[in-house]
Design an enzyme around this catalytic site. Structure first.
Site: not given
Length: 343
Positions: A140-142, A200
């Site tokens: 999730n979300e580098v 996202h």
């Protein structure tokens, strides 16, 4: 653009096995079988389940069988209620999108990366050959763009190792800037047809995060109407988040409210990349903070959902319960039935 059957309309079970205090009480009470049933009754087709490594690993990297039970239950409940499931590794040893977790060093540590690969191999052995019921989201979300080269290498290696165990499982891959849609072009081309690009969307941030206590530059008393002209939203955005354009690049002369045109502009580059590489596109998180006016939240969902459906972008809203965005929470009682039509 290609659609992704079975994952077109979903919701996140955030705060259950991730972003929590990691106690048995939390795991046993925050989400249960009845919630899977509710999601099915809402007419959705899947759940995205964020998982921290703490659920299934101890600090030394040994596997904790009692943690896997919650994932076993999730698979069984998805089967029972006709849902699919994205298993999202929200935090791995050495990296979290949330600086408060004090996890760092992953992108420079071969040992941490090897631990990451081994965990995904374990997930693959347990859940990778169930069929389309379960898909894998690597991380999730580098955060930083500076991680892009390392992340391409790490994700490629991880996919290769998963494929030796689960050759057909669908794998989701997102880019830097917290899964920004603008980072998709810097991902490596998909290695096979079972790769999905993930982004996202919380745009415009000053609306979806109005009053958010976790943003240092945000006044917690700040409120914003969805009907505010784009020129004003852009001005406020530039003052509050000086390094973020927020999807206004091609709307400089537009003075109307947030519209379908805004989201068409926002998603255009992602769609271009997806079509060019013949890859499916998935929005793994989107939503509006519970401090916004419910009618404004409904308008935002309608605009966003209409545009995403037009382009066959699969998606999962943030979030089912609490976590400052809870769709099942009482603040949305007056609009939920209508809102669900656009999820």
């Amino acid at each position: 653009m290609k659609n992704w059957p079975g994952y077109e309309h979903g919701v996140n079970f955030g705060g259950w096995l991730s972003q929590c205090d990691h106690t048995k009480e939390r795991y046993d009470t925050f989400i249960g079988e009845a919630d899977f049933k509710t999601v099915s009754e809402w007419g959705l087709d899947h759940v995205r389940i964020p998982v921290d490594y703490n659920l299934v690993e101890d600090e030394a990297g040994n596997y904790v069988e009692s943690g896997f039970v919650y994932l076993d239950n999730s698979v069984a409940w998805c089967e029972k209620y006709g849902l699919n499931m994205v298993l999202d590794l929200h935090k791995t040893y050495g990296f979290s999108f949330d600086l408060g977790d004090k996890e760092d060093g992953f992108f420079d540590s071969e040992a941490d990366q090897e631990r990451f690969y081994r965990l995904w191999e374990e997930f693959a052995r347990r859940y990778g050959n169930i069929g389309p019921r379960v898909s894998f989201e690597l991380l999730n979300e580098v955060t930083d763009k500076g991680y892009a080269e390392a992340w391409n290498r790490i994700s490629r290696t991880c996919i290769e190792r998963i494929r030796k165990i689960a050759p057909e499982v669908t794998i989701l891959l997102g880019g830097y800037w917290n899964n920004s849609i603008d980072a998709l072009a810097d991902l490596e081309p998909p290695v096979d047809e079972n790769i999905v690009y993930n982004f996202h969307c919380y745009e415009p941030l000053v609306f979806t995060h109005q009053g958010a206590y976790w943003i240092p530059s945000m006044d917690t008393s700040f409120r914003l109407s969805i009907d505010t002209p784009c020129s004003e939203i852009r001005r406020i955005s530039e003052e509050m988040f000086s390094d973020m354009n927020g999807g206004f690049e091609d709307l400089a002369g537009y003075d109307g409210p947030i519209s379908e045109e805004y989201f068409e502009n926002y998603v255009a580059e992602g769609i271009r990349v997806a079509e060019e590489r013949n890859v499916r596109l998935y929005c793994g998180e989107y939503g509006v903070i519970n401090l916004a006016d419910p009618e404004d939240t409904l308008k935002w969902y309608k605009l966003f959902g209409t545009v995403m459906s037009r382009h066959h972008v699969a998606r999962a809203a943030w979030c089912f319960r609490e976590m400052d965005y809870g769709l099942a929470d009482s603040h949305l009682d007056s609009v939920r039935d209508e809102l669900l039509k656009y999820m």
